[in-house]
Scaffold this motif. Structure first.
Motif, PDB file in Angstrom:
ATOM      1  N   SER A  69       3.499   3.208 -10.003  1.00  0.00           N
ATOM      2  CA  SER A  69       2.310   3.251  -9.068  1.00  0.00           C
ATOM      3  C   SER A  69       0.936   2.746  -9.742  1.00  0.00           C
ATOM      4  O   SER A  69       0.813   3.168 -10.789  1.00  0.00           O
ATOM      5  CB  SER A  69       1.772   4.647  -8.682  1.00  0.00           C
ATOM      6  N   LYS A 128       8.594   5.444  -7.916  1.00  0.00           N
ATOM      7  CA  LYS A 128       7.469   5.455  -7.398  1.00  0.00           C
ATOM      8  C   LYS A 128       6.109   6.062  -8.422  1.00  0.00           C
ATOM      9  O   LYS A 128       5.123   5.448  -8.730  1.00  0.00           O
ATOM     10  CB  LYS A 128       7.326   5.975  -6.025  1.00  0.00           C
ATOM     11  N   THR A 181       0.651  -1.401   0.044  1.00  0.00           N
ATOM     12  CA  THR A 181       0.274   0.021  -0.056  1.00  0.00           C
ATOM     13  C   THR A 181       0.958   1.290  -0.018  1.00  0.00           C
ATOM     14  O   THR A 181       2.088   1.285   0.520  1.00  0.00           O
ATOM     15  CB  THR A 181      -0.784   0.123   1.223  1.00  0.00           C
ATOM     16  N   ASP A 182       0.244   2.370  -0.613  1.00  0.00           N
ATOM     17  CA  ASP A 182       0.870   3.538  -0.755  1.00  0.00           C
ATOM     18  C   ASP A 182       0.274   4.425   0.214  1.00  0.00           C
ATOM     19  O   ASP A 182      -0.870   4.853   0.081  1.00  0.00           O
ATOM     20  CB  ASP A 182       1.091   4.206  -2.048  1.00  0.00           C
ATOM     21  N   ALA A 215      -6.593   8.813 -10.241  1.00  0.00           N
ATOM     22  CA  ALA A 215      -6.900   8.402  -8.874  1.00  0.00           C
ATOM     23  C   ALA A 215      -8.180   8.456  -8.265  1.00  0.00           C
ATOM     24  O   ALA A 215      -8.813   7.945  -7.286  1.00  0.00           O
ATOM     25  CB  ALA A 215      -5.975   9.154  -7.923  1.00  0.00           C
ATOM     26  N   PRO A 221      -1.789  11.739 -12.244  1.00  0.00           N
ATOM     27  CA  PRO A 221      -2.355  10.367 -11.401  1.00  0.00           C
ATOM     28  C   PRO A 221      -3.825  10.269 -11.563  1.00  0.00           C
ATOM     29  O   PRO A 221      -4.481  11.230 -11.336  1.00  0.00           O
ATOM     30  CB  PRO A 221      -1.816  10.775 -10.108  1.00  0.00           C
ATOM     31  N   HIS A 243      -4.257   1.855  -3.503  1.00  0.00           N
ATOM     32  CA  HIS A 243      -3.413   2.553  -4.170  1.00  0.00           C
ATOM     33  C   HIS A 243      -2.225   1.941  -3.948  1.00  0.00           C
ATOM     34  O   HIS A 243      -1.683   1.792  -2.547  1.00  0.00           O
ATOM     35  CB  HIS A 243      -3.052   4.197  -3.605  1.00  0.00           C
ATOM     36  N   LEU A 261      -3.068   1.280  -9.287  1.00  0.00           N
ATOM     37  CA  LEU A 261      -4.572   1.093  -8.734  1.00  0.00           C
ATOM     38  C   LEU A 261      -4.779  -0.308  -8.766  1.00  0.00           C
ATOM     39  O   LEU A 261      -4.934  -1.019  -9.835  1.00  0.00           O
ATOM     40  CB  LEU A 261      -5.639   1.948  -9.456  1.00  0.00           C
ATOM     41  N   TYR A 313     -12.164   6.590  -8.657  1.00  0.00           N
ATOM     42  CA  TYR A 313     -12.630   5.227  -9.015  1.00  0.00           C
ATOM     43  C   TYR A 313     -14.173   5.545  -8.822  1.00  0.00           C
ATOM     44  O   TYR A 313     -14.623   6.032  -7.318  1.00  0.00           O
ATOM     45  CB  TYR A 313     -11.945   4.211  -8.269  1.00  0.00           C
ATOM     46  N   LYS A 336      -1.331   3.867 -12.589  1.00  0.00           N
ATOM     47  CA  LYS A 336      -2.084   5.098 -12.185  1.00  0.00           C
ATOM     48  C   LYS A 336      -1.770   6.448 -12.999  1.00  0.00           C
ATOM     49  O   LYS A 336      -2.256   7.525 -13.193  1.00  0.00           O
ATOM     50  CB  LYS A 336      -1.319   5.654 -10.790  1.00  0.00           C
TER      51      LYS A 336
END
Length: 359
Positions: free
Chosen positions: A253, A249, A214-215, A292, A290, A233, A255, A294, A282
């Motif tokens: 990255s 990163k 996880t981020d 991000a 990005p 993420h 999803l 959803y 992402k």
């Protein structure tokens, strides 16, 4: 009491007895305007030392050329620092403190380049250019042949008064300073808007067996933790220990979402996922923002920068917005402990297009 006499027709009521303005005698359509002030003219022209002493003029010429040469050196220093200086090196700058020497050097060399041109032009104008004041009468602007010839003569006179044609040392150093000064602007424009043409976007830290964490917590994710409709993420395990962690990163990255397998339209998407769990980059394929947002009900991914919208149930194909390509999918599996892992890197470069992408 006798009332004060009223002014006669056409007499100025505000003249207070001195130079009355009268308009009744003026021709039809014209106005006679009294002159209250005399034209003071120009002050006497004072010759400069360089105007009377050829040695002083040559000395001023060398000083101007030196300033333009200083600008050239500043520009060359900027280019050298931009390409070959260590970006992570630090040092103590007196009066400022600890700084990254890369950024300090870029700022210093750019300042020298700018100031060299600016000071050189000002010194040139103050000491060598013709400084006698002139008055140009206003006239009707007409784009006829005579006007164009007059403009050409004015330009020629300006070149003559600037003495640039008679002083080749200034001409060539100024040309070099201005010509080279455009290079840092072009370098920054090209070099700061994305990677240079190499495989930066085609290679990320995802490898076979790399766990999905996880981020920003860095916790590994089990397949059982990814519930229907949820989104995680994700970044590769160990990415923050890389040499340039933020760069790695940003590229890697992803999803992670779980869909109902019956909603998945693409066979490739189903095979590259795990029991409805899919992982997608992402990095928007438009300009790299990005992705991000959803939307669980429609299974749409939205890029907040320019509203590109991707359909998660159909291999993240573009259904709206300026993006032209689907988001790359990361092939995943589950290890012996039930944690999600990658089966390799992305099969295509992530992010926006660049001129060597297809190569």
């Amino acid at each position: 009491m006798t009332p004060a006499p009223t002014p006669a027709h056409g007499e100025d009521k505000m003249s207070h007895g001195s130079h009355p303005a009268r308009f009744d005698d003026a021709p039809h359509g014209e106005v006679e305007i009294p002159e209250y002030f005399e034209n003071p003219g120009h002050p006497p022209h004072v010759l400069r030392w360089s105007d009377v002493d050829p040695a002083a003029a040559r000395r001023a010429e060398r000083q101007v050329a030196f300033l333009f040469l200083l600008s050239i050196l500043g520009t060359l220093g900027f280019i050298v620092a931009y390409f070959w200086m260590d970006q992570e090196a630090t040092g103590v700058i007196p009066g400022i403190g600890t700084q990254k020497l890369y950024h300090f050097t870029l700022g210093l060399t750019m300042a020298v380049s700018l100031l060299g041109i600016g000071f050189g032009v000002v010194h040139w104008a103050k000491t060598l250019m013709d400084d006698e004041e002139v008055t140009e009468e206003r006239h009707v602007l007409e784009a006829d042949g005579e006007t164009r010839r007059a403009f050409a003569d004015t330009v020629a006179e300006g070149l003559e008064s600037s003495q640039i044609m008679r002083r080749p040392l200034i001409k060539w150093t100024l040309g070099g300073a201005l010509g080279l000064f455009a290079l840092p602007l072009g370098i920054q424009l090209v070099g700061s808007m994305g990677p240079l043409p190499r495989n930066d976007l085609a290679v990320t830290m995802w490898k076979k067996g790399t766990r999905l964490v996880t981020d920003p917590d860095g916790l590994p994710v089990k397949a059982a933790d990814v519930t229907l409709g949820s989104v995680f993420h994700i970044m590769p395990e160990g990415v923050m220990e890389a040499e340039y962690p933020l760069n790695e990163k940003a590229k890697a990255s992803v999803l992670v979402m779980r869909l109902n397998p019956s909603d998945i339209k693409s066979e490739k998407q189903r095979e590259w996922g795990y029991e409805g769990i899919v992982a997608y980059s992402k990095v928007c394929t438009h300009v790299g923002c990005p992705v991000a947002l959803y939307e669980q009900q429609t299974h749409h991914l939205l890029c907040p920068c320019h509203q590109s919208t991707f359909d998660v149930t159909d291999d993240c194909k573009v259904i709206f917005g300026p993006a032209k390509r689907p988001l790359p999918q990361l092939k995943i599996a589950v290890d012996d402990e039930g944690y999600l892992t990658a089966l390799g890197d992305f099969s295509e470069p992530v992010g926006p297009s660049y001129w060597e992408r297809e190569l």
